[in-house]
Each structure stands twice: as structure tokens, then as C-alpha cells.
Design a protein around this motif. Structure first.
Motif, PDB file in Angstrom:
ATOM      1  N   SER A  61      20.051  -9.351  26.471  1.00  0.00           N
ATOM      2  CA  SER A  61      20.519  -8.698  25.874  1.00  0.00           C
ATOM      3  C   SER A  61      22.237  -8.221  25.258  1.00  0.00           C
ATOM      4  O   SER A  61      21.722  -7.597  26.716  1.00  0.00           O
ATOM      5  CB  SER A  61      19.432  -7.977  24.736  1.00  0.00           C
ATOM      6  OG  SER A  61      17.843  -9.434  24.042  1.00  0.00           O
TER       7      SER A  61
ATOM      8  N   ALA B 225      24.585  -6.249  23.028  1.00  0.00           N
ATOM      9  CA  ALA B 225      24.883  -5.864  22.031  1.00  0.00           C
ATOM     10  C   ALA B 225      25.564  -5.141  21.660  1.00  0.00           C
ATOM     11  O   ALA B 225      26.778  -3.972  21.636  1.00  0.00           O
ATOM     12  CB  ALA B 225      24.192  -4.604  21.222  1.00  0.00           C
ATOM     13  N   GLY B 226      27.112  -6.015  20.768  1.00  0.00           N
ATOM     14  CA  GLY B 226      28.022  -6.009  20.831  1.00  0.00           C
ATOM     15  C   GLY B 226      29.234  -5.326  21.978  1.00  0.00           C
ATOM     16  O   GLY B 226      29.810  -5.005  21.712  1.00  0.00           O
TER      17      GLY B 226
ATOM     18  N   THR C 109      26.699 -10.172  20.706  1.00  0.00           N
ATOM     19  CA  THR C 109      25.553  -9.529  20.556  1.00  0.00           C
ATOM     20  C   THR C 109      24.556 -10.902  20.515  1.00  0.00           C
ATOM     21  O   THR C 109      25.174 -11.468  19.516  1.00  0.00           O
ATOM     22  CB  THR C 109      25.955  -9.336  19.414  1.00  0.00           C
ATOM     23  OG1 THR C 109      26.431  -7.672  18.876  1.00  0.00           O
ATOM     24  CG2 THR C 109      24.205  -9.171  18.149  1.00  0.00           C
ATOM     25  N   ARG C 110      23.616 -10.926  21.182  1.00  0.00           N
ATOM     26  CA  ARG C 110      23.077 -11.788  21.170  1.00  0.00           C
ATOM     27  C   ARG C 110      21.547 -11.517  21.802  1.00  0.00           C
ATOM     28  O   ARG C 110      21.335 -10.867  22.980  1.00  0.00           O
ATOM     29  CB  ARG C 110      23.650 -13.327  22.303  1.00  0.00           C
ATOM     30  CG  ARG C 110      23.377 -12.665  23.792  1.00  0.00           C
ATOM     31  CD  ARG C 110      24.301 -13.598  24.655  1.00  0.00           C
ATOM     32  NE  ARG C 110      23.166 -14.625  24.537  1.00  0.00           N
ATOM     33  CZ  ARG C 110      23.281 -16.136  24.400  1.00  0.00           C
ATOM     34  NH1 ARG C 110      24.338 -16.943  24.180  1.00  0.00           N
ATOM     35  NH2 ARG C 110      22.150 -16.949  24.676  1.00  0.00           N
ATOM     36  N   THR C 111      20.343 -12.067  22.158  1.00  0.00           N
ATOM     37  CA  THR C 111      19.362 -11.855  22.897  1.00  0.00           C
ATOM     38  C   THR C 111      18.760 -13.044  23.372  1.00  0.00           C
ATOM     39  O   THR C 111      18.776 -14.366  22.853  1.00  0.00           O
ATOM     40  CB  THR C 111      18.004 -11.293  21.163  1.00  0.00           C
ATOM     41  OG1 THR C 111      18.642 -10.487  20.718  1.00  0.00           O
ATOM     42  CG2 THR C 111      16.328 -10.939  22.139  1.00  0.00           C
TER      43      THR C 111
END
Length: 293
Positions: free
Chosen positions: A148, A150-151, A141-143
Motif C-alpha cells: 500500500s 499513502a500519499g 494513495t492505493r491499497t
């Protein structure tokens, strides 16, 4: 010192079989690695064959040599797609793949793929972080600025724990900082023995700034070589090993000086006719390699 062979400059007469035969001959003659560059559009010196596709084919025709992109222009590719492709290549090759990457420079190619050339450095850094995270095999998970997650978990877990080795290409301060931050190695092109002390000093400063040491990085370079008695098919953009009238002694001397400066792999970029490549490889294997230890 290990020796590798660049598959790029095999010329317009080369066929798919030429590339595979060259890679197989390199392995048979004791070379350590085969390498392929990354161009998308016509007009560049040498072949524009896709490096990932080519090296996947080479993986099926060899059993030992390392397979190296030299270098893959990372901003051209979506990092999640690329992470899965390269994990697949790592699995299929039995862990022999090495990812050499750079930020690129060709404005025409950046425009053709719809990627702004002026943010290529930041994009390269973020994509390297994405690859590193995904190759751990855990949900990510990273932006980021350019995307990005999400899991997300990668579809293919690489054979090599933590993912393939990452050699960061380039001589600029930004490239050296990138190698210190993300790399397991630094990868140059055309570097001379005389230039190595300053480069080592700059790399050492960069690694120390990231809590590492220069010993943490494998140092490699691509060098031009035209064996004696062979006419090149193109000009040499970098000073060739052994000078413009090379001998066994002068080539061995240049390689020995690079080895003494910390280079552990020198990949030979030999701009010779495709039908002379086998002779060129044999000359290196018989006349040069025995002197390198």
C-alpha cells in the motif's frame, strides 16, 4: 523496421568492456536499440549481468540507442524501489529507456528472492499499476494485495512524461491481456511470420476489451540470428532468422515478413563468440539493414 541487438548471449569470455564495446558499435552502425535480459542465478544461457546496472553504464557510453530490458522479471523487485531506479535511468539516458517486463517463470529464482511463484501474474499486474501511478509524479494513495501507499511521491520524476514506455513480454493470453491493459507495446521472443496473424488477432481482441486498438501498441520481438560463416556458441532455442543455413536473402525475407505483419523492432539475439560479435554486427549493418527501409 528497426533493428536492435541483444547483449545477453556474449558468453563466458565477455568482460564489462565487451558489453560496452558491443553497445557502442551497435549505435555507430545504426542499430536502434540495445537490450538485456534479466536473470539472477547461474545456469541460464548467456550473461546474468543485472540489466538495470548494465543499461545505466551503456547510457554513459552511447547517445542515441534505446536501452531496453528484455525482459525484466517484475515480481523480483519492490515496485517503489524499482520505480525510482528506472526513473533515474530514464533521466540519465535522456529519455532513452524502455521497460520490457514479464511475469517470469524460473521457480528457483523466485524461491531465492522469497517471492511465491504461483502469484506472479497478479503481482506483476499490481506492480505495473504502482509504476504507472508513481511515474505520473503526483502523490499516490492505493491499497493493494502486495502493498500500500499513502500519499507517496516518487523521488525522481522521469524525463519521459508518464514514465518510460512499457513493453509487456509474453505469448500467453494473460500476457496479452496485460499488454492491452498496461502496455505501450508488446514484446515477443522467437515469433515467426507464420505465427503473427494469430497473435495479432488475439492482441486485437485483448486491446478492444480494454477500450484500445492494436494500433496503440508497438510490436517488437527478439529473434535468433547466426550470420553466415559464424559458428554459434550455443544451440538456438527458437527458429533462427534465415534458417539454419542463412543467406542475406533468406534473412531479409524473414525480417520483411515480420515487418509486413506489424513488427516495428526486431532485436537480434546472436549467440556467437564474443570476439566475432563485431563482425556479426557489421554483416547485419552492411548486408541486411539497407534492404529493410
Amino acid at each position: 523496421m528497426h533493428l536492435g541487438v541483444s547483449l545477453q548471449p556474449l558468453g563466458a569470455a565477455a568482460t564489462g568492456g565487451t558489453f560496452l564495446d558491443t553497445a557502442a558499435a551497435a549505435e555507430r552502425l545504426g542499430f536502434d536499440s540495445v537490450l538485456m535480459s534479466s536473470h539472477l542465478l547461474a545456469g541460464n544461457a548467456g550473461s546474468t549481468m543485472d540489466p538495470v546496472v548494465l543499461l545505466a553504464s551503456v547510457a554513459g557510453h552511447t547517445t542515441r540507442v534505446r536501452l531496453v530490458t528484455s525482459v525484466l522479471v517484475l515480481p523480483y523487485y519492490h515496485p517503489v524501489v524499482l520505480a525510482n531506479q528506472l526513473s533515474s535511468l530514464d533521466v540519465l539516458s535522456g529519455g532513452r529507456f524502455v521497460l520490457g517486463v514479464g511475469a517470469g517463470w524460473n521457480a528457483e529464482e523466485f524461491a531465492a528472492v522469497g517471492v511465491p511463484v504461483d502469484r506472479r501474474g497478479a503481482r506483476t499486474d499490481e506492480y505495473l499499476a504502482v509504476l504507472t501511478d508513481l511515474w505520473r509524479g503526483e502523490p499516490v494513495t492505493r491499497t493493494g494485495t502486495f502493498g500500500s501507499l499513502a500519499g507517496s511521491r516518487i523521488g525522481v520524476t522521469p524525463t519521459t512524461p508518464g514514465g518510460p514506455p512499457r513493453w509487456i513480454g509474453g505469448h500467453s493470453d494473460a500476457a496479452l491481456r496485460r499488454a492491452a491493459r498496461f502496455g505501450t507495446g508488446w514484446h515477443g521472443v522467437g515469433v515467426t511470420p507464420a505465427a503473427m496473424p494469430d497473435l495479432r488477432r488475439r492482441l486485437s481482441a485483448a486491446t478492444e476489451a480494454h477500450g484500445r486498438t492494436l494500433a496503440d501498441l508497438e510490436l517488437s520481438t527478439v529473434s535468433v540470428l547466426v550470420p553466415p560463416g559464424v559458428d554459434p556458441v550455443a544451440g538456438t532455442p527458437y527458429p533462427p532468422l534465415g534458417g539454419h543455413r542463412p543467406s542475406t536473402a533468406s534473412v531479409v525475407d524473414d525480417l520483411g515478413r515480420l515487418r509486413d505483419e506489424g513488427i516495428t523492432l526486431c532485436a537480434l539475439w546472436m549467440p556467437v563468440p564474443a570476439d566475432r560479435m563485431a563482425d556479426a554486427l557489421a554483416w547485419v549493418a552492411e548486408e541486411v539493414r539497407p534492404h529493410l527501409g
